[in-house]
Motif scaffolding. Structure first.
Motif, short mmCIF file in Angstrom:
data_model
loop_
_atom_site.label_atom_id
_atom_site.label_comp_id
_atom_site.label_asym_id
_atom_site.label_seq_id
_atom_site.Cartn_x
_atom_site.Cartn_y
_atom_site.Cartn_z
N VAL A 124 -0.66 6.49 -3.48
CA VAL A 124 -0.11 6.95 -2.20
C VAL A 124 1.20 7.70 -2.44
O VAL A 124 1.38 8.83 -1.96
CB VAL A 124 0.10 5.75 -1.25
N TYR A 153 -4.20 4.16 7.72
CA TYR A 153 -4.21 5.57 7.31
C TYR A 153 -3.22 6.39 8.13
O TYR A 153 -2.52 7.26 7.61
CB TYR A 153 -5.62 6.16 7.40
N TRP A 161 -7.31 1.86 -2.72
CA TRP A 161 -6.34 2.76 -3.38
C TRP A 161 -6.22 2.41 -4.86
O TRP A 161 -6.19 3.29 -5.72
CB TRP A 161 -4.96 2.65 -2.72
N ILE A 180 0.16 5.54 6.81
CA ILE A 180 0.40 6.18 5.51
C ILE A 180 0.69 7.67 5.70
O ILE A 180 1.64 8.22 5.14
CB ILE A 180 -0.82 5.99 4.57
N THR A 210 0.84 -1.21 0.00
CA THR A 210 0.00 0.00 0.00
C THR A 210 0.87 1.25 0.00
O THR A 210 0.62 2.18 -0.76
CB THR A 210 -0.93 -0.01 1.24
N HIS A 211 1.92 1.25 0.83
CA HIS A 211 2.81 2.43 0.91
C HIS A 211 3.50 2.68 -0.43
O HIS A 211 3.90 3.79 -0.71
CB HIS A 211 3.85 2.24 2.01
N LEU A 231 4.25 9.39 4.64
CA LEU A 231 4.35 10.47 3.65
C LEU A 231 5.00 11.72 4.26
O LEU A 231 5.88 12.33 3.64
CB LEU A 231 2.96 10.81 3.10
#
Ligand SMILES: Cc1ncc(CO)c(N)n1
Length: 223
Positions: A24, A139, A212, A142, A18-19, A146
């Protein structure tokens, strides 16, 4: 080892993917096309309408007043905090609140929210939390990733607000409360019950990645 740490290790690969997802990463380096973010904002708004009902169900299933009040606060924060961010974003693109609310959820969005609502309506409090926790926890992870890996990302004129919200200590404290609650409740559970909680946690972690990918690829109904 805490139960939440066991779960975290089991979903490490999924969360890592996901990252690394282009949606993302694109929020971090600013390359994400605006059209993709608008699609996300609309789909996530209708996701949050159903997602917030899990907190209402958590208040019903809670076994003490403190837990009831905490779930009520999460419901309030979602309806008035997270969803307000989307409404403010939408206004910048001339999208009304009604247009947001009228967004038709994609098949993937519908599958995700119906999975969680089914667990929340028919399962135990522990099952509700195990299905819900990847949403908040991933979340938060993430947002922090970021903010750490792309230091200027929180200043981005469009994506900065999103990163600020989800990397914030305030959002992290809400996720942390839910993590601690699951750890406390898991102490009294049998191996079989823990296996069921793990399955929910893995399933919604996979749904998070798919969400995503859906907003990035634009998957929708055929007609
Ligand atoms: C799809 C999705 N998962 C989790 C969150 C966190 O609230 C969100 N806003 N949307």
């Amino acid at each position: 080892m805490k139960y939440s740490q066991i779960l975290y290790k089991k979903v490490n690969e999924i969360w890592k993917q996901t990252h690394q997802h282009p949606f993302v990463v694109g929020m971090g380096n600013g390359d994400l096309p605006v059209e993709s973010f608008i699609r996300y904002m609309k789909q996530d708004y209708v996701f949050l309408i159903d997602y917030s009902k899990l907190f209402a169900l958590g208040t019903i299933k809670a076994r003490d007043l403190e837990t009831m009040a905490a779930f009520a606060k999460l419901l309030h924060e979602t309806l008035h905090g997270e969803m307000e961010l989307h409404r403010q974003y939408a206004a910048r693109f001339g999208i009304t609140n009604q247009q947001l609310e009228d967004t038709r959820p994609t098949p993937m969005n519908l599958a995700y929210t119906r999975y969680m609502l089914n667990v929340a309506q028919n399962g135990s409090l522990e099952e509700l939390i195990s299905a819900l926790l990847p949403c908040m926890w991933s979340y938060w992870e993430i947002g922090k990733m970021l903010a750490e890996n792309y230091p200027n990302s929180i200043e981005h004129p469009l994506y900065g607000e999103w990163i600020k919200m989800y990397s914030s200590d305030e959002f992290g404290s809400l996720a942390g409360w839910l993590i601690d609650l699951l750890d406390n409740l898991a102490e009294e559970k049998s191996e079989r019950e823990l296996q069921m909680l793990e399955e929910h946690f893995l399933t919604t972690s996979r749904f998070e990645y798919m969400f995503w990918d859906m907003v990035y690829q634009g998957g929708d109904w055929p007609v």
